[in-house]
Write an enzyme that holds these catalytic residues in place. Structure first.
Site, short mmCIF file in Angstrom:
data_model
loop_
_atom_site.label_atom_id
_atom_site.label_comp_id
_atom_site.label_asym_id
_atom_site.label_seq_id
_atom_site.Cartn_x
_atom_site.Cartn_y
_atom_site.Cartn_z
N THR A 133 -3.02 -5.43 -0.43
CA THR A 133 -3.84 -4.43 -1.09
C THR A 133 -4.18 -3.28 -0.12
O THR A 133 -4.22 -3.47 1.10
CB THR A 133 -5.12 -5.06 -1.67
N GLY A 173 1.42 -1.08 -7.41
CA GLY A 173 0.89 -0.68 -6.10
C GLY A 173 -0.07 -1.73 -5.53
O GLY A 173 -0.83 -2.36 -6.28
N GLY A 174 -0.03 -1.91 -4.22
CA GLY A 174 -0.95 -2.84 -3.55
C GLY A 174 -0.73 -4.26 -4.04
O GLY A 174 0.39 -4.76 -4.07
N ASP A 175 -1.82 -4.92 -4.42
CA ASP A 175 -1.73 -6.23 -5.05
C ASP A 175 -1.92 -6.06 -6.55
O ASP A 175 -2.79 -5.30 -6.97
CB ASP A 175 -2.82 -7.17 -4.49
N ASP A 227 5.21 1.73 -10.52
CA ASP A 227 4.06 2.64 -10.46
C ASP A 227 4.41 3.92 -9.70
O ASP A 227 5.36 3.94 -8.92
CB ASP A 227 2.91 1.95 -9.71
N LYS A 244 1.07 5.76 -12.76
CA LYS A 244 -0.30 6.20 -13.04
C LYS A 244 -0.82 6.88 -11.80
O LYS A 244 -0.79 6.34 -10.73
CB LYS A 244 -1.20 4.99 -13.29
N MET A 276 -10.41 4.16 -6.04
CA MET A 276 -10.50 5.22 -7.06
C MET A 276 -11.84 5.96 -6.98
O MET A 276 -12.50 6.16 -8.00
CB MET A 276 -10.32 4.61 -8.47
N PRO A 330 0.78 -1.24 0.00
CA PRO A 330 0.00 0.00 0.00
C PRO A 330 0.82 1.29 0.00
O PRO A 330 0.26 2.36 -0.21
CB PRO A 330 -0.80 -0.12 1.30
N ALA A 363 -3.02 5.26 3.45
CA ALA A 363 -2.91 4.14 4.39
C ALA A 363 -1.49 3.59 4.40
O ALA A 363 -0.86 3.45 3.34
CB ALA A 363 -3.87 3.02 3.98
N1 SAH Z 1 -3.66 -2.51 -6.88
C1 SAH Z 1 -3.88 -1.46 -5.91
C2 SAH Z 1 -5.01 -0.54 -6.30
C3 SAH Z 1 -4.72 0.30 -7.52
S1 SAH Z 1 -6.02 1.41 -7.92
C4 SAH Z 1 -4.13 -2.11 -4.53
O1 SAH Z 1 -4.24 -3.33 -4.45
O2 SAH Z 1 -4.23 -1.38 -3.54
C5 SAH Z 1 -5.51 2.87 -7.08
C6 SAH Z 1 -6.41 3.13 -5.90
O3 SAH Z 1 -5.98 2.36 -4.79
C7 SAH Z 1 -6.40 4.56 -5.40
O4 SAH Z 1 -7.29 5.36 -6.14
C8 SAH Z 1 -6.91 4.37 -3.99
O5 SAH Z 1 -8.30 4.18 -3.97
C9 SAH Z 1 -6.27 3.05 -3.60
N2 SAH Z 1 -5.01 3.21 -2.83
C10 SAH Z 1 -3.76 2.88 -3.22
N3 SAH Z 1 -2.87 3.12 -2.24
C11 SAH Z 1 -3.57 3.60 -1.19
C12 SAH Z 1 -3.23 4.02 0.14
N4 SAH Z 1 -1.97 3.97 0.59
N5 SAH Z 1 -4.23 4.46 0.94
C13 SAH Z 1 -5.50 4.48 0.52
N6 SAH Z 1 -5.88 4.11 -0.71
C14 SAH Z 1 -4.94 3.66 -1.56
#
Ligand code: SAH
Length: 261
Positions: A116, A86-88, A34, A55, A168, A11, A197
């Site tokens: 995620t 980012g995230g998963d 990313d 992005k 998003m 995250p 987060a």
């Molecule tokens: N693959 C990513 C999501 C990508 S879409 C995942 O698994 O988290 C991008 C969206 O993820 C952002 O618009 C927001 O809604 C969320 N996001 C990503 N990082 C975040 C963070 N640190 N805190 C809160 N929302 C986050």
């Protein structure tokens, strides 16, 4: 031919990548990353050429087809190619398109999961996504649709689950509030918004579905999630109690920063 690793960067916090992901980064020859990937995490890829393909809505980003092409090309030059997402990678990350391009070009690939942002946000809130007797189902959804796509029925999906986490979505508070109320959700349904987060500047805002209309007032500039459901009720009531006890302005209504509610 090299191998492409689609790795979840987690995250945001540099140490919320998996051990497997970190080890692969250390070995990587090239990393396509990313926009939200932390600099300290990139530093793990000491030997790699680093290419930003970020992005971030509203800003210049690399065209998805171009990223796909670059991954395939890199695999013909390097042994270990990392696509750090980012995230998963498998949630709202356009992984399908990258996987399709790699399969089409017969490039070997592997996916390394990540934390995620929804899960990091709930660690931040201290709220469980599920709760005995209160929430037995969770939906991850987005109200966003691409310009070339048909409108989606995301609201029906949200209403069907006990807990909903919207990705998003922070730019569309008013529309979300309206659409869900029109779909029958109560105006007083608790809502938690978590920005950044897992990072030091994380922010949590507790409100209601009705209050979500005012999301513009909170000047959210980082990535954020809109979380909806009864599981946020306890935190919301705590936030309202603090407000009633004399927080300075009405604007401060149920608004928190810092790491503990
Ligand atoms: N693959 C990513 C999501 C990508 S879409 C995942 O698994 O988290 C991008 C969206 O993820 C952002 O618009 C927001 O809604 C969320 N996001 C990503 N990082 C975040 C963070 N640190 N805190 C809160 N929302 C986050």
């Amino acid at each position: 031919m090299g191998k492409v690793y689609l790795i979840g960067a987690g995250p945001g916090a540099a140490d919320l990548i998996t051990l497997r992901g970190a080890r692969l980064l250390e070995q990587a020859d090239v990393v396509f990353y990313d926009a939200l990937v932390h600099a300290d995490m990139l530093a793990l890829a000491g030997n790699a050429t680093k290419v930003a393909v970020g992005k971030r809505c509203g800003r210049v980003s690399t065209d998805q087809r171009f990223i796909n092409r670059q991954l395939v090309e890199a695999a013909s030059k390097y042994a270990i190619v990392v696509r750090l997402k980012g995230g998963d990678p498998m949630l709202f990350g356009r992984a399908r398109e990258e996987i399709a391009a790699l399969e089409h070009a017969s490039v070997e690939y592997e996916i390394v999961p990540g934390v995620t942002s929804a899960l990091a946000a709930h660690a931040e809130l201290g709220v469980s996504l599920t709760e005995r007797g209160v929430a037995r189902s969770v939906v991850f959804a987005t109200p966003r649709v691409g310009s070339d796509q048909e409108a989606s029925d995301w609201a029906a999906g949200v209403c069907a689950a006990d807990t909903a986490v919207l990705y998003m979505a922070a730019g569309q508070g008013a529309q979300i509030s309206e659409a869900l109320q029109a779909a029958g959700m109560h105006a007083r349904t608790p809502v938690a918004i978590v920005e950044n987060a897992s990072l030091a500047n994380a922010r949590r805002i507790l409100t209601t579905l009705e209050g979500l209309r005012d999301i513009g007032d909170w000047q959210i500039s980082g990535p954020a999630l809109v979380c909806i459901g009864e599981v946020y009720g306890t935190r919301l009531r705590m936030a309202e109690a603090v407000t009633a006890a004399g927080e300075e302005t009405a604007q401060a209504l149920a608004m928190f920063s810092g790491r503990r509610v």
